[in-house]
Structures are given as structure tokens and as C-alpha cells.
Design a protein around this motif. Structure first.
Motif, mmCIF file in Angstrom:
data_model
loop_
_atom_site.group_PDB
_atom_site.id
_atom_site.type_symbol
_atom_site.label_atom_id
_atom_site.label_comp_id
_atom_site.label_asym_id
_atom_site.label_seq_id
_atom_site.Cartn_x
_atom_site.Cartn_y
_atom_site.Cartn_z
ATOM 1 N N MET A 61 0.702 -0.996 0.018
ATOM 2 C CA MET A 61 -0.158 0.509 0.024
ATOM 3 C C MET A 61 1.348 1.457 -0.065
ATOM 4 N N THR A 119 0.543 -5.319 -3.496
ATOM 5 C CA THR A 119 -0.267 -5.942 -2.497
ATOM 6 C C THR A 119 -0.023 -7.668 -1.471
ATOM 7 N N ARG A 120 0.594 -8.561 -1.956
ATOM 8 C CA ARG A 120 0.826 -9.585 -0.927
ATOM 9 C C ARG A 120 2.850 -9.675 -1.772
ATOM 10 N N TRP A 180 4.688 -1.574 1.844
ATOM 11 C CA TRP A 180 5.574 -3.008 1.230
ATOM 12 C C TRP A 180 4.677 -3.932 2.298
ATOM 13 N N PRO A 181 4.309 -4.626 1.644
ATOM 14 C CA PRO A 181 3.772 -6.455 1.926
ATOM 15 C C PRO A 181 4.623 -7.174 2.866
#
Length: 332
Positions: free
Chosen positions: A1, A16-17, A288-289
Motif C-alpha cells: 500500500m 499487495t502480497r 510494502w507487503p
């Protein structure tokens, strides 16, 4: 995000992952490194063991690339080293880097790999200051050394507008303190400052709340607090040099902040972004994820390290270009 207050350079998509390797590294750290760090006694033996453990992790997860040039600096009270990636020469511009440590562990040497990759990504030499560590040297030794390193660069031919300051974890606290002290003293600010997994609250109140919900892979919040207290010592917790705030209208350069969304200091990063926005300071925050603290330093463990570091390099390039433009307008 990715969230922002004021854009400083073109945005980029943040995953996102987290990658599978990143998730596995975090899970293994929770049952391994976190447990070891949590058990280390808060005495000389425990401190030395902690220093050795973190040095080993940094060397294994982010070794220094081949061809890196390292030049030690011993000048008056300033200690540190210049780090240049293969092919990078000294010039008019540079990065000044303040390593993390909880004020107790790490050094210029432990962060040599990260500095070298920053040098390669930006094409700039990186000066990493070796500030004094606690408990041997309590507050304000580290902050004094951080300021001395900045003055040393200015005294040795660098213009403030040709410097960008970087830091991670406690090094971010030192970075913000330096910028605030510059503003108070009327010292010219650098072109920008980037921060990885910033420590904003030395009491780790925000971090402890997160740690209770989602255990941090590196260490329990209470362990981090014990380390930091070795530095803060008798200084009151609400001291303005420890509980940093950005007053409205403070003349700070643009800030760029990255953290793992699931790490213990993610809320510190958010609070820094919000505080900067309220004060009218340009600040970009990227979450960051993943859950690894200062993941940018561990590219062999965290695949996101490379893309994130390139984003930081983009900020450095943009900040220096904006500084150049501003200087030309003043001259014109």
C-alpha cells in the motif's frame, strides 16, 4: 500500500502480497530469531551476542557485492566509511547514511552491503557514519555524532543541496533529529531524506500494541525497549530530542518513508507521515507487503528489497534534481 501527502516523484505500484520467500522468512524468524533475541540478557554478554547475531543476519541476507570500494574515515571525532559500488566515483554529490541499531547494535560495517546497493542504484558514493553506541555511550552521543558527520561533509566541500540523508530504524530517529536541529540552528538542509522502517517513538508504545496483535519476526517490543533505554538512560521520555515532533512551518526537505506493512514499526511510519503532513512537509510513505524490519537490507531473504531500493534511489535522484532546479532559479 502506498500513501502520500505530497508527491515528490512519479508513483510506482507497490505489491499487495508478499512473495512466498518473504512470508517464509518472516515465519521462520518468529520461531527463531525473535525467540533468541527475546532471551538474550540485558548485560554485556547479551549485548555482544546480539551484536554478533545481527551482524551475521545482515551478512547472510545482504552481503556486500563484489567490487565494492570501502574507504575508512577517521577525522577528528568523525568515524565512518565511504562505500562505493563498482564503477562509482567520488563527485559533488553523495548520500549520508545513518544506520539502525536500537542505538546499541550494528555499525557501518554491518550496513556495508546495503550502502553498496544504494550506491549502485543511485550512482553516488555513500558515507556511513560509525556513531558511538550505547551502553558505552548514552544519549546524546549518537545524535552528536550524526550531526558531526553532516558538518564534516559540509566542511569537506559538499553543499547541503547536493546531499541526501538516509537511515533505517533508529537511524531514522537520528535523521529526523538532525533535520529538526538544522531547522532550529538555521543550518542548510539536505536535498531530501529517506527512511526505512523508521523508529519515531523510542518508548515503543505504538510498536508494542502491534507486537501484541502480530508478533514481530525480529524481536519482542520489550527487547527493543530495553536496548533503547540503554541509550536514553536518564533522559526523560518526553525530552524534545527523544519525543520528536515537527512544528508547523518547520523548514524540512522532502521525506520518503518505507516500511513493511506488518512489522512492529509500521505505525511509527504512519505517524511520521501524518505528522509531516500536518506540518506541511512533503512526505511519501510506502508500506510494502510483509513483516521484515528493514527488509531493504536483506535481498537474499526478501525479493521485494530490490524494487523497494530502486524506489528509494528514484527519490534520491528526484530530490537532487529538484534541489538543482531550485538553486538555478535563485541564481537566475
Amino acid at each position: 500500500m502506498r500513501t502520500r501527502s505530497t508527491a515528490t516523484f512519479p508513483p510506482a505500484a507497490v505489491p499487495t502480497r508478499a512473495a512466498t520467500r518473504t512470508r517464509l522468512a518472516a515465519a521462520a524468524s518468529v520461531v527463531g530469531i525473535r525467540q533468541v533475541n527475546g532471551l538474550l540478557p540485558n548485560n554485556r554478554i547479551g549485548i555482544e551476542a546480539g551484536r554478533a547475531l545481527i551482524a551475521a543476519i545482515m551478512a547472510a541476507g545482504g552481503p556486500t557485492p563484489a567490487g565494492t570500494a570501502v574507504t575508512p574515515v577517521r577525522s577528528g571525532g568523525v568515524r565512518g566509511e565511504w562505500v562505493r559500488a563498482a564503477g562509482v566515483r567520488h563527485g559533488d554529490r553523495a548520500i549520508y547514511y545513518l544506520h539502525g541499531s536500537g542505538y546499541v547494535v550494528c555499525s557501518a560495517k554491518t550496513h556495508r552491503g546495503l550502502a553498496a546497493r544504494l550506491s549502485k542504484a543511485t550512482g553516488l558514493p555513500v558515507f556511513v557514519v560509525d556513531y558511538r553506541l550505547a551502553p558505552e555511550h548514552p544519549f546524546p552521543a549518537a545524535a552528536d555524532d550524526a550531526a558531526a558527520g553532516y558538518r564534516w561533509l559540509l566542511e569537506h566541500g559538499y553543499r547541503a543541496s547536493d546531499l541526501v540523508i538516509g537511515g533505517d530504524s533508529a537511524g531514522c530517529h537520528l535523521t529526523l533529529d538532525l533535520l529538526l536541529q538544522n531547522a532550529i540552528a538555521g543550518t542548510e538542509q539536505p536535498a531530501g531524506a529517506f527512511m526505512f522502517s523508521p523508529l519515531l517513538d523510542p518508548t515503543l508504545t505504538l510498536a508494542e500494541r502491534r507486537d501484541r496483535v502480530l508478533p514481530d519476526p525480529m524481536a519482542p517490543a520489550r527487547t527493543g525497549r530495553r536496548l533503547i533505554e540503554l541509550y536514553t538512560a536518564a533522559e526523560p521520555a518526553d525530552s524534545p530530542r527523544l519525543r520528536l515532533t515537527i512544528p508547523a512551518g518547520t523548514a524540512l526537505p522532502p521525506l520518503f518513508v518505507q516500511a513493511s506493512a506488518g512489522e512492529m514499526l509500521a505505525d511509527d511510519a504512519r505517524q511520521l507521515r501524518d505528522m509531516a503532513a500536518t506540518a506541511g512537509v512533503a512526505c511519501e510513505l510506502e508500506l510494502w507487503p510483509g513483516r521484515i524490519h528493514v527488509f531493504q537490507a536483506l535481498p537474499l531473504l526478501v525479493p521485494e528489497a530490490g524494487p523497494a531500493l530502486r524506489r528509494a534511489a528514484g527519490f534520491v535522484t528526484s530530490a537532487l534534481a529538484q534541489s538543482d532546479s531550485t538553486r538555478r532559479k535563485r541564481v537566475g
